[in-house]
Design a protein around this motif. Structure first.
Motif, PDB file in Angstrom:
ATOM      1  N   HIS A  18       4.398   7.584 -11.938  1.00  0.00           N
ATOM      2  CA  HIS A  18       3.981   8.793 -11.221  1.00  0.00           C
ATOM      3  C   HIS A  18       2.663   9.330 -11.784  1.00  0.00           C
ATOM      4  CE1 HIS A  18       4.240  12.792  -9.381  1.00  0.00           C
ATOM      5  NE2 HIS A  18       3.990  13.291 -10.590  1.00  0.00           N
ATOM      6  N   HIS A  19       2.554   9.453 -13.099  1.00  0.00           N
ATOM      7  CA  HIS A  19       1.330   9.969 -13.723  1.00  0.00           C
ATOM      8  C   HIS A  19       0.150   9.030 -13.481  1.00  0.00           C
ATOM      9  CE1 HIS A  19       3.416  13.284 -15.439  1.00  0.00           C
ATOM     10  NE2 HIS A  19       4.119  12.569 -16.308  1.00  0.00           N
ATOM     11  N   ARG A  27       0.802  -1.210   0.000  1.00  0.00           N
ATOM     12  CA  ARG A  27       0.000   0.000   0.000  1.00  0.00           C
ATOM     13  C   ARG A  27       0.845   1.274   0.000  1.00  0.00           C
ATOM     14  NH1 ARG A  27      -2.711  -2.410  -2.192  1.00  0.00           N
ATOM     15  NH2 ARG A  27      -4.737  -3.304  -1.758  1.00  0.00           N
ATOM     16  N   ARG A  28       2.131   1.157   0.249  1.00  0.00           N
ATOM     17  CA  ARG A  28       2.999   2.327   0.156  1.00  0.00           C
ATOM     18  C   ARG A  28       4.430   1.857  -0.122  1.00  0.00           C
ATOM     19  NH1 ARG A  28       2.442   7.181   4.269  1.00  0.00           N
ATOM     20  NH2 ARG A  28       0.573   7.337   2.984  1.00  0.00           N
ATOM     21  N   LEU A  29       5.043   2.517  -1.091  1.00  0.00           N
ATOM     22  CA  LEU A  29       6.403   2.161  -1.486  1.00  0.00           C
ATOM     23  C   LEU A  29       7.299   3.389  -1.398  1.00  0.00           C
ATOM     24  CD1 LEU A  29       8.476   0.175  -2.736  1.00  0.00           C
ATOM     25  CD2 LEU A  29       7.676   0.922  -4.996  1.00  0.00           C
ATOM     26  N   TYR A  30       8.335   3.282  -0.574  1.00  0.00           N
ATOM     27  CA  TYR A  30       9.385   4.294  -0.520  1.00  0.00           C
ATOM     28  C   TYR A  30      10.520   3.810  -1.421  1.00  0.00           C
ATOM     29  CZ  TYR A  30       7.010   6.074   3.653  1.00  0.00           C
ATOM     30  OH  TYR A  30       6.086   6.587   4.527  1.00  0.00           O
ATOM     31  N   PHE A  31      10.884   4.623  -2.393  1.00  0.00           N
ATOM     32  CA  PHE A  31      11.897   4.231  -3.354  1.00  0.00           C
ATOM     33  C   PHE A  31      13.016   5.281  -3.364  1.00  0.00           C
ATOM     34  CE2 PHE A  31      13.428   4.075  -7.888  1.00  0.00           C
ATOM     35  CZ  PHE A  31      14.101   2.871  -7.757  1.00  0.00           C
ATOM     36  N   VAL A  32      14.225   4.841  -2.949  1.00  0.00           N
ATOM     37  CA  VAL A  32      15.391   5.718  -2.882  1.00  0.00           C
ATOM     38  C   VAL A  32      16.446   5.189  -3.846  1.00  0.00           C
ATOM     39  CG1 VAL A  32      17.156   6.737  -1.399  1.00  0.00           C
ATOM     40  CG2 VAL A  32      14.898   6.219  -0.461  1.00  0.00           C
ATOM     41  N   TRP A  33      16.875   6.069  -4.749  1.00  0.00           N
ATOM     42  CA  TRP A  33      17.861   5.664  -5.764  1.00  0.00           C
ATOM     43  C   TRP A  33      19.030   6.643  -5.707  1.00  0.00           C
ATOM     44  CZ3 TRP A  33      16.722   5.466 -11.769  1.00  0.00           C
ATOM     45  CH2 TRP A  33      17.796   4.818 -12.403  1.00  0.00           C
ATOM     46  N   ASN A  48      -5.605   9.007  -8.171  1.00  0.00           N
ATOM     47  CA  ASN A  48      -5.766   9.669  -6.876  1.00  0.00           C
ATOM     48  C   ASN A  48      -5.009   8.952  -5.754  1.00  0.00           C
ATOM     49  OD1 ASN A  48      -6.705  11.799  -5.321  1.00  0.00           O
ATOM     50  ND2 ASN A  48      -8.526  10.682  -4.642  1.00  0.00           N
ATOM     51  N   ARG A  49      -3.833   8.408  -6.076  1.00  0.00           N
ATOM     52  CA  ARG A  49      -2.982   7.801  -5.051  1.00  0.00           C
ATOM     53  C   ARG A  49      -1.547   8.304  -5.176  1.00  0.00           C
ATOM     54  NH1 ARG A  49      -3.609   3.495  -1.825  1.00  0.00           N
ATOM     55  NH2 ARG A  49      -1.677   4.400  -1.025  1.00  0.00           N
ATOM     56  N   PRO A  50      -1.347   9.618  -5.142  1.00  0.00           N
ATOM     57  CA  PRO A  50       0.025  10.140  -5.286  1.00  0.00           C
ATOM     58  C   PRO A  50       0.933   9.749  -4.130  1.00  0.00           C
ATOM     59  CG  PRO A  50      -1.475  11.899  -4.643  1.00  0.00           C
ATOM     60  CD  PRO A  50      -2.330  10.701  -4.948  1.00  0.00           C
ATOM     61  N   ASP A  51       0.314   9.407  -2.967  1.00  0.00           N
ATOM     62  CA  ASP A  51       1.120   9.040  -1.813  1.00  0.00           C
ATOM     63  C   ASP A  51       1.550   7.578  -1.839  1.00  0.00           C
ATOM     64  OD1 ASP A  51      -1.478   8.140  -1.537  1.00  0.00           O
ATOM     65  OD2 ASP A  51      -1.454   8.292   0.656  1.00  0.00           O
ATOM     66  N   TYR A  52       1.109   6.838  -2.832  1.00  0.00           N
ATOM     67  CA  TYR A  52       1.477   5.414  -2.916  1.00  0.00           C
ATOM     68  C   TYR A  52       2.982   5.259  -3.114  1.00  0.00           C
ATOM     69  CZ  TYR A  52       1.185   0.487  -4.298  1.00  0.00           C
ATOM     70  OH  TYR A  52       1.330  -0.882  -4.362  1.00  0.00           O
ATOM     71  N   LEU A  53       3.579   6.112  -3.945  1.00  0.00           N
ATOM     72  CA  LEU A  53       5.007   6.049  -4.246  1.00  0.00           C
ATOM     73  C   LEU A  53       5.703   7.296  -3.705  1.00  0.00           C
ATOM     74  CD1 LEU A  53       7.455   4.753  -5.703  1.00  0.00           C
ATOM     75  CD2 LEU A  53       6.768   6.024  -7.748  1.00  0.00           C
TER      76      LEU A  53
END
Length: 555
Positions: free
Chosen positions: A457-458, A432-438, A464-469
């Motif tokens: 992202h688009h 339900r939520r992905l933190y991605f650090v590159w 309506n889930r901009p907070d997912y990533l």
């Protein structure tokens, strides 16, 4: 930094439990065999001749048998992938233990090397004792032909001696070529020497055929210590027939039955069957559909293979006979076949002899940016064989509600396939939520997957889930730094930061927003980043949030 017991158990408990069980099995087997040869009546006369060298050599041989059987199991990649993908291993903790298969393989290999030194040293002492303590009373017990015979003669003229020397040489080559510096500088040496394991096991089975060590078979008729049948000793001791030392017959001795094949035959057959299955599965070459040259010496390869199924996070092994018939190199899938697209893809960085020669065959013209050919190809690519797919820790990304993926440079490849899967549809995953650090040294590296990141992202904004990533990009090299100026990559330029991530602040933020949850932390990158993340996952700073550390590693 304080240690959290809960986090430590989550991250280290399973592997330390396996380690304790493994050490316990080795210790128990060593002591059991040692006491058998030290106290066993059937080995009384042999122990009198050889002393502790007999006990130590046989005890270390038992440990070697155990580890020579276990060392093969972690290399059964297809079997581990099958276990990971079936309901047989339902626990996430158990599946995470499968990711430690390479570590267990290395531990068994080190144990083999250590106890081989012990075994050889003890047998060298035994050879000297066979010569110095030659038994006139029990000639059949001797290996030497006469007292004082040069031990080097029966080391170099007996089956155990010759095969023992060969085993030591092969093990020395395999061990030294497995060092980190050789694997990094010249992977080919590691690959070729490691495949000597086939010769090693054949010689190992033959090694015990000589029957140098013998045990007494007629204990009832000739109790150990009885000297009736030994007239020389009997006369010297002055004992008469009929006392407690009388015997009914001479002591008879028989070589020990070979046991090594009982230990290694099962795992060896399983491994050989697995290799045969993999050979059959990878026997047909793949069709190369597209070759794309990316910035920073990275090549994207798109292929097509019939009936190929894979899941995000898995990897394949490539073999290109035009480069080397025997070398196989693992690469993470950056694109899996789907219902919409049947091709599979990888990104490889041109580092080392094999990737350089492979790239030259794919793109003979150094100036060619890309080449996308139709199915009826205009020119012939080299034959390419794909083995796999195989499981890895990155498959677990979707099995957490919250995951943190950290990539360093080309280490982004396992997570590229994850992002592709989310782009195809994220709602049916548990995630339900992905933190991605590159983190990259050069700005141009982000262009490898810039379109993929922007497309995801688009899509999330449209749904309506901009907070997912939660996307964070870091560029560590500031010389001649420029921004990502293209309009279509604006979502990336707004998330681009200079320098290195502040890991503690990131973990504290994730901990505050995901209290009392288990967060999966996945890392593929330099050791420095991996160590830092591992240490932070075991700390107790995060409001009851448990961070479970997973490191990408090819086995």
């Amino acid at each position: 930094m304080a240690l959290s017991v809960r986090s430590w158990v989550a991250n280290e408990g399973g592997k330390h439990l396996v380690l304790v069980l493994w050490l316990g099995a080795n210790t128990l087997l060593f002591m059991r065999t040692f006491l058998l040869y030290y106290c066993g009546q059937q080995y009384h006369y042999l122990h009198q001749m050889l002393g502790l060298g007999l006990c130590i050599s046989r005890a270390s041989a038992s440990v070697l048998n155990l580890n020579c059987s276990l060392v093969l199991l972690p290399m059964c990649r297809s079997l581990l992938t099958y276990l990971r993908g079936t309901h047989t291993v339902t626990s996430r903790k158990a599946r995470r233990l499968l990711d430690k298969s390479k570590t267990f393989h290395v531990a068994c290999g080190v144990a083999i090397c250590v106890f081989s030194v012990v075994h050889v040293s003890a047998h060298l002492v035994n050879m000297v004792n066979f010569s110095v303590r030659y038994s006139e009373d029990f000639p059949s017990l001797n290996v030497a032909r006469y007292r004082g015979e040069d031990p080097r003669l029966f080391i170099l003229t007996t089956v155990p001696g010759i095969t023992g020397i060969l085993l030591v040489l092969i093990l020395f080559l395999m061990f030294t070529a497995s060092s980190y510096c050789i694997r990094v500088s010249n992977y080919e040496i590691f690959w070729y020497t490691h495949n000597l394991f086939i010769v090693f096991y054949i010689i190992l089975i033959v090694h015990v055929v000589g029957g140098a060590l013998k045990y007494q078979t007629n204990l009832e008729a000739h109790p150990p210590g009885c000297l009736r049948a030994n007239q020389t000793k009997l006369e010297e001791s002055g004992q008469a027939e009929g006392d407690g030392w009388s015997c009914r017959e001479e002591a008879r001795f028989q070589p020990n039955s070979p046991e090594t094949w009982l230990w290694v035959s099962g795992p060896l057959c399983l491994y050989c069957a697995e290799r045969l299955y993999r050979y059959i599965r990878s026997n047909s070459p793949v069709t190369i559909v597209a070759v794309v040259r990316h910035p920073c010496d990275v090549i994207e390869l798109r292929m097509l293979k019939k009936d190929f199924k894979a899941y995000p996070g898995q990897y394949i092994v490539l073999n290109c006979p035009s480069v080397s018939s025997f070398e196989n190199h693992p690469f993470t899938l950056t694109a899996c076949p789907t219902e919409k697209k049947e091709t599979l893809g990888i990104h490889l960085r041109v580092v080392g002899d094999w990737t350089e020669r492979f790239t030259e065959l794919l793109l003979p013209d150094p100036g060619a940016e890309s080449e996308i050919l139709p199915m009826v190809q205009q020119r012939r690519y080299p034959k390419l064989y794909v083995d796999g797919p195989f499981g890895s820790s990155s498959q677990e990304v979707f099995n957490y509600e919250v995951s943190l993926c950290v990539a360093g440079g080309i280490g982004v490849t396992p997570f590229a396939c994850v992002l592709h899967a989310l782009l195809d549809g994220w709602r049916h995953f548990r995630l339900r939520r992905l933190y991605f650090v590159w983190v990259c040294r050069e700005l141009q590296s982000f262009y490898w997957f810039a379109e993929l990141l922007c497309a995801l992202h688009h899509k999330l904004w449209q749904e309506n889930r901009p907070d997912y990533l939660n996307l964070q990009l870091f560029v560590s090299q500031t010389d001649g730094l420029q921004n990502i100026s293209e309009e279509r990559y604006r979502p990336l330029s707004s998330r681009l930061m200079i320098g290195r991530p502040r890991w503690k602040l990131l973990f504290e933020e994730i901990g505050r927003t995901n209290k009392h949850k288990r967060v999966g932390v996945f890392c593929c990158g330099p050791k420095g980043i991996s160590r830092t993340l591992h240490r932070l996952c075991n700390s107790d700073r995060y409001s009851g949030t448990t961070f479970e550390f997973n490191k990408e590693s090819f086995s």
